[in-house]
Write a protein that holds these residues in place. Structure first.
Motif, PDB file in Angstrom:
ATOM      1  N   ASN A 192      27.858  41.017  20.996  1.00 27.26           N
ATOM      2  CA  ASN A 192      26.484  40.778  21.478  1.00 27.26           C
ATOM      3  C   ASN A 192      26.156  41.680  22.663  1.00 27.26           C
ATOM      4  O   ASN A 192      25.107  42.318  22.705  1.00 27.26           O
ATOM      5  N   PHE A 193      27.057  41.700  23.624  1.00 26.34           N
ATOM      6  CA  PHE A 193      26.784  42.463  24.850  1.00 26.34           C
ATOM      7  C   PHE A 193      26.868  43.970  24.589  1.00 26.34           C
ATOM      8  O   PHE A 193      26.080  44.746  25.117  1.00 26.34           O
ATOM      9  N   ALA A 194      27.838  44.369  23.762  1.00 26.21           N
ATOM     10  CA  ALA A 194      27.976  45.793  23.439  1.00 26.21           C
ATOM     11  C   ALA A 194      26.681  46.285  22.783  1.00 26.21           C
ATOM     12  O   ALA A 194      26.216  47.392  23.020  1.00 26.21           O
ATOM     13  N   LYS A 195      26.084  45.444  21.981  1.00 28.85           N
ATOM     14  CA  LYS A 195      24.891  45.821  21.228  1.00 28.85           C
ATOM     15  C   LYS A 195      23.647  45.892  22.131  1.00 28.85           C
ATOM     16  O   LYS A 195      22.876  46.838  22.045  1.00 28.85           O
ATOM     17  N   ASP A 196      23.446  44.891  22.982  1.00 29.01           N
ATOM     18  CA  ASP A 196      22.132  44.759  23.633  1.00 29.01           C
ATOM     19  C   ASP A 196      22.108  44.822  25.155  1.00 29.01           C
ATOM     20  O   ASP A 196      21.056  45.028  25.749  1.00 29.01           O
ATOM     21  N   PHE A 197      23.251  44.601  25.797  1.00 28.45           N
ATOM     22  CA  PHE A 197      23.209  44.480  27.260  1.00 28.45           C
ATOM     23  C   PHE A 197      22.979  45.851  27.901  1.00 28.45           C
ATOM     24  O   PHE A 197      23.737  46.795  27.651  1.00 28.45           O
ATOM     25  N   PRO A 198      21.945  45.986  28.739  1.00 22.52           N
ATOM     26  CA  PRO A 198      21.641  47.296  29.307  1.00 22.52           C
ATOM     27  C   PRO A 198      22.578  47.705  30.453  1.00 22.52           C
ATOM     28  O   PRO A 198      22.641  48.886  30.789  1.00 22.52           O
ATOM     29  N   GLY A 199      23.298  46.754  31.030  1.00 22.31           N
ATOM     30  CA  GLY A 199      24.164  47.091  32.165  1.00 22.31           C
ATOM     31  C   GLY A 199      25.542  47.547  31.707  1.00 22.31           C
ATOM     32  O   GLY A 199      25.764  47.882  30.549  1.00 22.31           O
ATOM     33  N   LYS A 200      26.492  47.549  32.658  1.00 25.29           N
ATOM     34  CA  LYS A 200      27.858  47.964  32.319  1.00 25.29           C
ATOM     35  C   LYS A 200      28.645  46.788  31.756  1.00 25.29           C
ATOM     36  O   LYS A 200      28.553  45.670  32.260  1.00 25.29           O
ATOM     37  N   LEU A 201      29.411  47.066  30.725  1.00 25.60           N
ATOM     38  CA  LEU A 201      30.176  45.997  30.082  1.00 25.60           C
ATOM     39  C   LEU A 201      31.681  46.277  30.180  1.00 25.60           C
ATOM     40  O   LEU A 201      32.136  47.392  29.915  1.00 25.60           O
ATOM     41  N   PHE A 202      32.443  45.264  30.578  1.00 19.47           N
ATOM     42  CA  PHE A 202      33.898  45.367  30.625  1.00 19.47           C
ATOM     43  C   PHE A 202      34.494  44.260  29.761  1.00 19.47           C
ATOM     44  O   PHE A 202      33.968  43.146  29.725  1.00 19.47           O
ATOM     45  N   LEU A 203      35.594  44.625  29.078  1.00 20.74           N
ATOM     46  CA  LEU A 203      36.210  43.639  28.189  1.00 20.74           C
ATOM     47  C   LEU A 203      37.668  43.420  28.579  1.00 20.74           C
ATOM     48  O   LEU A 203      38.389  44.380  28.863  1.00 20.74           O
ATOM     49  N   VAL A 204      38.070  42.136  28.599  1.00 21.66           N
ATOM     50  CA  VAL A 204      39.461  41.807  28.936  1.00 21.66           C
ATOM     51  C   VAL A 204      40.112  41.127  27.742  1.00 21.66           C
ATOM     52  O   VAL A 204      39.550  40.182  27.175  1.00 21.66           O
ATOM     53  N   ASN A 205      41.280  41.685  27.358  1.00 28.55           N
ATOM     54  CA  ASN A 205      42.065  41.103  26.274  1.00 28.55           C
ATOM     55  C   ASN A 205      43.522  41.402  26.616  1.00 28.55           C
ATOM     56  O   ASN A 205      43.887  42.564  26.798  1.00 28.55           O
ATOM     57  N   PRO A 206      44.356  40.364  26.734  1.00 26.11           N
ATOM     58  CA  PRO A 206      45.732  40.573  27.229  1.00 26.11           C
ATOM     59  C   PRO A 206      46.531  41.563  26.397  1.00 26.11           C
ATOM     60  O   PRO A 206      47.524  42.110  26.875  1.00 26.11           O
ATOM     61  N   ARG A 207      46.103  41.840  25.160  1.00 26.32           N
ATOM     62  CA  ARG A 207      46.863  42.794  24.339  1.00 26.32           C
ATOM     63  C   ARG A 207      46.584  44.251  24.720  1.00 26.32           C
ATOM     64  O   ARG A 207      47.288  45.146  24.321  1.00 26.32           O
TER      65      ARG A 207
END
Lengths: 470, 229
Positions: free
Chosen positions: A33-48
Motif C-alpha cells: 500500500n505504502f510503496a504504491k501511494d505514499f508520497p513520502g519516504k518509506l522504510f521496511l523492516v523484516n528480520p530476514r
C-alpha cells in the motif's frame, strides 16, 4: 493544530515493521500500500533482511529499525504480539514518536495479553511515544496515500477521496463499512479513517478533536462501544457538532444496567440512559442499526440542511403517499401547505383526478413530464423545506430514463433537501442504481427517504437551538 | 468551596455516617440559596409549638436520626399537621417510639402547597463522573423513568435543554389546574445542584432532591438526601 493524530497523517517518512514479502499477509499488504501511494519516504523492516520489490520498486529490508540512518516520523508495528514490545522499544530508541500497532492479542484476549499490553504501555511512557492501537486497522486517507489497513485490496475495497471521516473502536466494523462505502454511489467518500482498537493511548476524545479541526472532513461517522475519556469526548463533541454533523453508533446499549443504590438517582442511572442523553445534548445523531448508516452518509454528505421541517411529497401511488405522510409525522416533520400561487399553478396544469394538495398524487396516469411539473412547482414553493420524490415506475406512461433525467436535473440544484424513493422491481432498481452511482440521495422505500429528511431536520434544529444561523 | 458546606460534610464523615440527615442536606441547599420551605429543628414540645405558630399554617414533622434513614417506612414523617394538639401528639409519639434511636431533633417544616412533583438527583458515573438528572419525581419516579441526564457541572442552557427533553411535557405546562413549572427557575436549581455535585465530588456519592414541588409560589425542595461516597 496540536492534536496528536495530526503527526501520524502528516508523516514525511514512514516505516513498516514486519514488512512481509507475502503480499497476502498483513505486513506485505501494508508495505505494498505504502510503496504504491505514499508520497513520502518509506522504510521496511523484516528480520530476514535482503531486498524485495514492492509496487515495482526495490526496497532494502532492514533487520531492525535501528539499522535505518534517516529520521522516521511514523511507524507501524505488524508483528505477533509477543514481539511487539521489543519492536516498540526499538522505535523508542530510534526516536520515532508516532507508532501504530495493528496486531491483536493484547488486552482483548485476557490475562496474558494484558501483561504484554502493560509492558507496551510502560515503553510508550518511557519513550514518550504516541500509540494508535493495538488491535486495530490503523489509519487510511486515500488523498494522502496513507493506508495501514492490512486487508488486501482484492478483498477489502477502498473508497476514494471524499469528505466523510470515520473513527471506530472496532476494526471489523471499520473494515466492513469501508468496503460498503467503496461501492456506495461514486465511492468518493473518505477523508480520514481511524481505527484505534484497544485505545492504549490515542482514544475517541483525540479522534473527535482531530476530525473536528481537520478541514478535509465535512462530516464524521463514529462507531463506539465504550469511552476511555468520556468527559473530554462529550465536551469536544459539543463544539465539533456545531461545525459539522457527527453521527453513528454507540453500541453496547445493554452493557450496564442501573445498580441498586440507596437513591432513586442511582436506580435510574443505567449506563445507556446517561450516554444517550449526553450524546444528544452534545449534538450527536445516534443511529441504532447498521443499515441506516449508509442512508445517513448519502443524505448528510450530499444534501443541504433544510431550513425548516415542512416537507412536500410527490408520488404516483396513493398508498406510498399515505405511508410517506405517516412517516412525516413519525419523524416530527410536517406536510407543507402550498402557497396559493403554487397551488393554483398545479390545479391549472394537472387534470382534476390528480390530487394536487400535499402529498401530491399524480396517479398511475403520470408521465415523466408530470413529475417534472409537480417537482418543480413544489421545489419553487418558499414554504417547502424538503422535497420527497416518490416513484413507483411500473405505470404505463412513465419513461424511466426520462424520469431519471428529470430527477437528476432537479436534484442537482441543491438549493433544498431533495430525496428520492424508488419502489418496485427491475425498473425501480435500475433508476435507483443509476441515480445512486451519481451520489444522489436515493432510497428504496418512502420510509427511509423521509427518515433521512427527519435526521437532517433534527440536526438543523439542534444547530438553531445552539444559536447557529442556517 | 464554601467553608460551611465543607464543615457539614466533614462532620458527617467524622461521625462515620454515610448519609446526611435531612436537615443537614437542607442546610447545604440553604447555603446555595435554594428556596426552602421554612423549617426548624426542635428538641422540645415547646419549641415545636413555637415553630408551628411561627409558620402560621400546616406543617410536616420528621424525625432526624442517623438510625432512621427510611423515614416514611418507619412512620417517622407526618404531614398536614394543622393544630397545636396534633403537634404535641406527634412530638410525644416520636419521642416514645424513637427513644432508643439517637434522635437529633424533630424537623418542623411548613407544608408546601400542592404542585408538580419533580426530582433532581446526582450520582457518580464510572465513565462521566458526576452526572445530574431531572424529571417528574415523587414516589413513582422509578416507574416513570422519565429523567434526563447532564454532566456536572451543567450550565443554565444545558439544564434548560434537559428540561425540554423530559418526555411528559404536559406535566410541566400546567397540568389539571396546577401552575406551569417555571423552567428558568428549575434550570437554575439544577445548575446550582450540578455545581454542588461537581465541586464536592470528593464527598457526594449520590443525591436525591425528591420531591421538589413546583407550585404557583415557586419550586421548593421538600425532601433531600445526600449520601457520601
Amino acid at each position: 493544530m496540536s492534536n496528536r493524530i495530526t503527526n501520524f497523517f502528516n508523516a514525511k517518512s514512514f516505516c513498516v515493521i514486519g514488512a512481509s514479502t507475502n503480499l497476502l499477509k498483513p505486513g506485505g499488504v501494508v508495505a505494498e500500500n505504502f510503496a504504491k501511494d505514499f508520497p513520502g519516504k518509506l522504510f521496511l523492516v523484516n528480520p530476514r533482511g535482503g531486498t524485495h520489490i514492492f509496487a515495482g520498486k526495490e526496497y532494502t529490508l532492514y533487520k531492525s529499525v535501528l539499522d535505518i540512518e534517516e529520521e522516521i516520523d511514523t511507524a507501524i508495528i505488524i508483528v505477533p504480539a509477543k514481539f511487539a514490545p521489543q519492536a516498540l522499544e526499538e522505535c523508542g530508541k530510534k526516536n520515532i514518536k508516532n507508532v501504530i500497532v495493528t496486531t491483536g492479542g493484547f488486552a482483548e484476549i485476557g490475562e496474558e495479553g494484558v501483561a504484554i499490553q502493560n509492558r507496551m504501555n510502560e515503553i510508550m511512557k518511557t519513550y514518550n511515544i504516541n500509540v494508535i492501537g493495538p488491535n486495530c486497522l490503523g489509519l487510511y486517507s486515500p488523498a494522502l496515500g496513507y493506508d495501514t489497513m492490512f486487508l488486501p485490496t482484492s478483498k477489502l475495497k477502498r473508497p476514494k477521496p471524499g469528505n466523510v471521516s470515520i473513527f471506530t473502536q472496532s476494526g471489523a466494523f471499520g473494515a466492513a463499512f469501508i468496503d460498503q462505502l467503496a461501492r456506495l454511489g461514486s465511492g468518493n467518500w473518505i477523508a480520514r479513517f481511524i481505527s484505534y482498537g484497544n485505545a492504549s493511548d490515542i482514544n475517541e476524545a483525540d479522534c473527535i478533536e482531530y476530525l473536528g479541526e481537520d478541514e478535509d472532513t465535512k462530516m464524521i461517522l463514529v462507531y463506539l462501544e465504550d469511552f476511555k475519556n468520556g468527559r473530554k469526548f462529550m465536551r469536544t463533541l459539543r463544539e465539533v457538532s456545531l461545525k459539522k454533523p457527527v453521527l453513528g453508533i454507540k453500541a453496547n446499549r445493554t452493557e450496564a444496567g442501573a445498580k441498586a443504590g440507596a437513591s432513586h438517582t442511582a436506580a435510574l442511572s443505567s449506563n445507556d440512559a446517561i450516554v444517550d442523553d449526553l450524546l444528544q445534548e452534545a449534538g450527536f445523531q445516534r443511529v441504532i442499526t447498521w443499515d441506516e448508516l449508509e442512508d445517513c452518509v448519502i443524505s448528510f454528505a450530499t444534501q443541504p440542511l433544510p431550513k425548516g421541517n415542512k416537507v412536500a411529497i410527490v408520488t404516483d401511488g396513493g398508498g406510498a403517499g399515505v405511508m410517506a405522510s405517516d412517516m412525516v409525522s413519525d419523524c416530527k416533520l410536517q406536510l407543507a401547505k402550498f402557497s396559493p400561487e403554487i397551488q393554483k399553478k398545479m390545479d391549472e396544469i394537472f387534470p382534476v383526478f390528480y390530487s394536487t394538495t400535499n402529498p401530491v398524487d399524480i396517479t398511475g396516469s403520470a408521465s415523466a413530464k408530470d413529475y417534472e411539473k409537480a417537482l418543480e412547482a413544489v421545489y419553487e414553493d418558499p414554504g417547502v423545506d424538503a422535497v420527497v420524490n416518490i416513484c413507483i415506475p411500473s405505470i404505463p406512461n412513465l419513461d424511466i430514463n426520462e424520469y431519471i433525467e428529470i430527477t437528476r436535473k432537479i436534484a442537482s440544484r441543491k438549493e433544498k433537501t431533495f430525496v428520492t424513493a424508488l419502489i418496485g422491481g427491475e425498473e425501480a432498481d435500475y433508476a435507483y442504481d443509476v441515480l445512486l452511482k451519481e451520489d444522489f440521495a436515493v432510497f428504496k422505500s418512502p420510509g427511509s427517504a423521509i427518515r433521512a429528511v427527519g435526521r437532517l431536520v433534527e440536526y438543523a434544529n439542534y444547530l438553531k437551538k445552539r444559536g447557529k444561523n442556517l | 468551596m464554601n467553608v460551611q458546606i465543607k464543615e457539614i460534610f466533614e462532620k458527617v464523615k467524622s461521625e462515620n455516617r454515610k448519609a446526611l440527615l435531612e436537615h443537614e442536606a437542607k442546610e447545604i441547599l440553604r447555603l446555595l440559596d435554594l428556596p426552602l420551605p421554612p423549617s426548624k429543628l426542635v428538641k422540645t414540645e415547646e419549641e415545636a409549638i413555637k415553630a408551628f405558630n411561627e409558620f402560621n399554617g400546616p406543617v410536616a414533622m420528621k424525625v432526624m436520626s442517623p438510625k432512621v434513614l427510611h423515614k416514611t417506612d418507619e412512620q417517622a414523617v407526618k404531614i398536614g399537621i394543622a393544630t397545636v394538639e396534633e403537634v404535641k401528639e406527634t412530638f410525644n409519639d416520636y419521642m416514645n417510639r424513637f427513644a432508643e434511636k439517637e434522635v437529633v431533633g424533630i424537623l418542623v417544616e411548613k407544608m408546601v402547597a400542592k404542585g408538580v412533583e419533580l426530582i433532581i438527583g446526582s450520582q457518580i458515573d464510572k465513565t462521566f463522573g458526576p452526572v445530574i438528572l431531572v424529571g417528574p419525581g415523587g414516589i413513582f419516579v422509578e416507574a416513570l423513568k422519565d429523567v434526563v441526564f447532564r454532566m456536572c457541572p451543567c450550565s443554565l442552557e444545558q439544564a434548560l435543554s434537559a428540561i425540554d427533553e423530559i418526555k411528559t411535557q404536559k406535566l410541566l405546562n400546567g397540568f389539571r389546574g396546577l401552575a406551569p413549572v417555571n423552567r428558568e427557575q428549575l434550570a437554575e436549581i439544577m445548575s446550582k445542584l450540578s455545581n454542588l455535585a461537581w465541586e464536592y465530588r470528593e464527598y457526594i456519592g449520590e443525591m436525591d432532591i425528591n420531591p421538589l414541588i413546583a407550585n404557583s409560589d415557586g419550586i421548593f425542595p421538600v425532601d433531600a438526601r445526600i449520601i457520601l461516597k
